[in-house]
Scaffold this active site. Sequence first.
Site, mmCIF file in Angstrom:
data_model
loop_
_atom_site.group_PDB
_atom_site.id
_atom_site.type_symbol
_atom_site.label_atom_id
_atom_site.label_comp_id
_atom_site.label_asym_id
_atom_site.label_seq_id
_atom_site.Cartn_x
_atom_site.Cartn_y
_atom_site.Cartn_z
ATOM 1 N N ALA A 166 2.778 -6.113 9.275
ATOM 2 C CA ALA A 166 3.881 -6.375 8.347
ATOM 3 C C ALA A 166 5.021 -5.427 8.708
ATOM 4 O O ALA A 166 4.791 -4.220 8.848
ATOM 5 C CB ALA A 166 3.435 -6.149 6.904
ATOM 6 N N TRP A 168 7.312 -4.035 7.075
ATOM 7 C CA TRP A 168 7.586 -2.970 6.112
ATOM 8 C C TRP A 168 6.510 -1.884 6.112
ATOM 9 O O TRP A 168 6.682 -0.816 5.497
ATOM 10 C CB TRP A 168 7.704 -3.535 4.699
ATOM 11 N N CYS A 169 5.412 -2.128 6.799
ATOM 12 C CA CYS A 169 4.249 -1.239 6.737
ATOM 13 C C CYS A 169 4.446 -0.006 7.640
ATOM 14 O O CYS A 169 4.759 -0.127 8.825
ATOM 15 C CB CYS A 169 2.992 -2.000 7.145
ATOM 16 N N TYR A 170 4.217 1.164 7.083
ATOM 17 C CA TYR A 170 4.346 2.414 7.833
ATOM 18 C C TYR A 170 3.374 2.451 9.005
ATOM 19 O O TYR A 170 3.741 2.812 10.131
ATOM 20 C CB TYR A 170 4.086 3.593 6.886
ATOM 21 N N SER A 319 -1.948 -0.252 5.239
ATOM 22 C CA SER A 319 -1.121 -0.440 4.048
ATOM 23 C C SER A 319 -1.493 -1.764 3.387
ATOM 24 O O SER A 319 -2.015 -2.672 4.040
ATOM 25 C CB SER A 319 0.369 -0.445 4.415
#
Length: 480
Positions: A166, A168-170, A319
Amino acid sequence: MISTGKIKSVDFYRKIPRDLTEASLSGAGLSIIAALAMMFLFGMELNSYLAFSTSTSVIVDKSSDGDFLRIEFNISFPALSCEFASIDISDVLGTNRLNITKTIRKFSIGPDLKPTGSEFHSGPALHDIKHGDGDEYAGDGSVSLTARTFEKFTHQHPILVVNFYAPWCYWSNRLKPSWEKAAKIIRERYDPEIDGRILLAKVDCTEEGDLCKRNHIQGYPSIRIFRKGSDVRDDHGHHDHESYYGDRDTDSLVKTMETLVAPIPVEAQKLALEGKSDNGTDNAKRPAPLTGGCRIEGYVRVKKVPGNLVISAHSGAHSFDASQMNMSHVISHFSFGRMITPKVMSDVKRLVPYLGGSHDRLNGRSFINHRDLGANVTIEHYLQIVKSEVITGRNHKLIEEYEYTAHSSLVQSLQVPVAKFHFELSPMQVLITENQKSFSHFITNVCAIIGGVFTVAGIVDSILHNTIRMMRKIELGKNF
């Protein structure tokens, strides 16, 4: 020497000669009624003597099972993967135990809540996952897959390794440079057009949500290894592919891919061989969950203080999208203390009917989140526990059980949703003690019944007999 006459003088039961007694019809009737009354009252007294009577008291808890309380449970989560399901314990004394596995078993389940295979093993705990420096490679070495092209590539290459991520995932962003560089190296060593034994690809789960759900992706990034001819098959939605849990730096990824390719012949169209892998990467690869649901069963031991049992999706290197998490669950069993067999509980209920009605209050109940995705719903249960003991007349402990009340609610949260069981044990306990009955008391009551009925019947018979005689005399006087 004492004479026989003197001994006879202390006779309390002097006999009346038979020819001086008179039998009557009224006396016979009273005798039958008296005998029936004696038998009835004797039966009542015997039943009372044999009955199990108790007295109940409330005392400070004097538990013999130490400072710990056992919690047994069997809970099914239709939308929580066994891959990330974690059982955590915390309490007011500062205890904080994460991801308990020793006494816990997990089974992947389908929509019908039935297991789809054998027990799911999380595998041994790995060291902290190693990542790359973050600036290793900025290009795109892996192939982007969509729902339309996914099946094509899984059938085209003996081994397809896919990074479900994803943006947005760190952790996805930390993996990206190493993944792309490793994909470039593998592409150069095993050209898809010439060799074709392995290919590294990626899927953006924010764009291909259905594809990720079909592969039961719940944490990002998730690296799956698909093997042509053996791991990709249509079996009611079940997949037997593997998950990669190893280090995420370029060197480790390349080494793992080399290990996967080694046993496969150069001819790209042959099926991947099974059962040949390097022991150094066994811990990094484990079977992926068969379905998106999980049944969690087992027990944990907690201190006898207010605390929480929390079931959630947890990982130190993944995440989770809180808006996509659904913690709906069905409770098959939830109890405190050691499990009581149905036979023992049935025997106890015959003696103490009101006992045992709340030791498994949550059993068979469903807690389903019907709200729209994005509600971030945590399901909480507040449990108040009271201990009960049954002590027999000889100070023998017949049973020791914990009963509880339960109040449940759905709560919106900004964090990743969880299923939380908050428990609080009462410092008092209910003591149920058998009331012992003396045999001498029983004999005394029986004698009182016999003597009392006999005496009352005798008085009634005397009054009735004298009344009849008086009435006869009056009738004779009138005739004369």
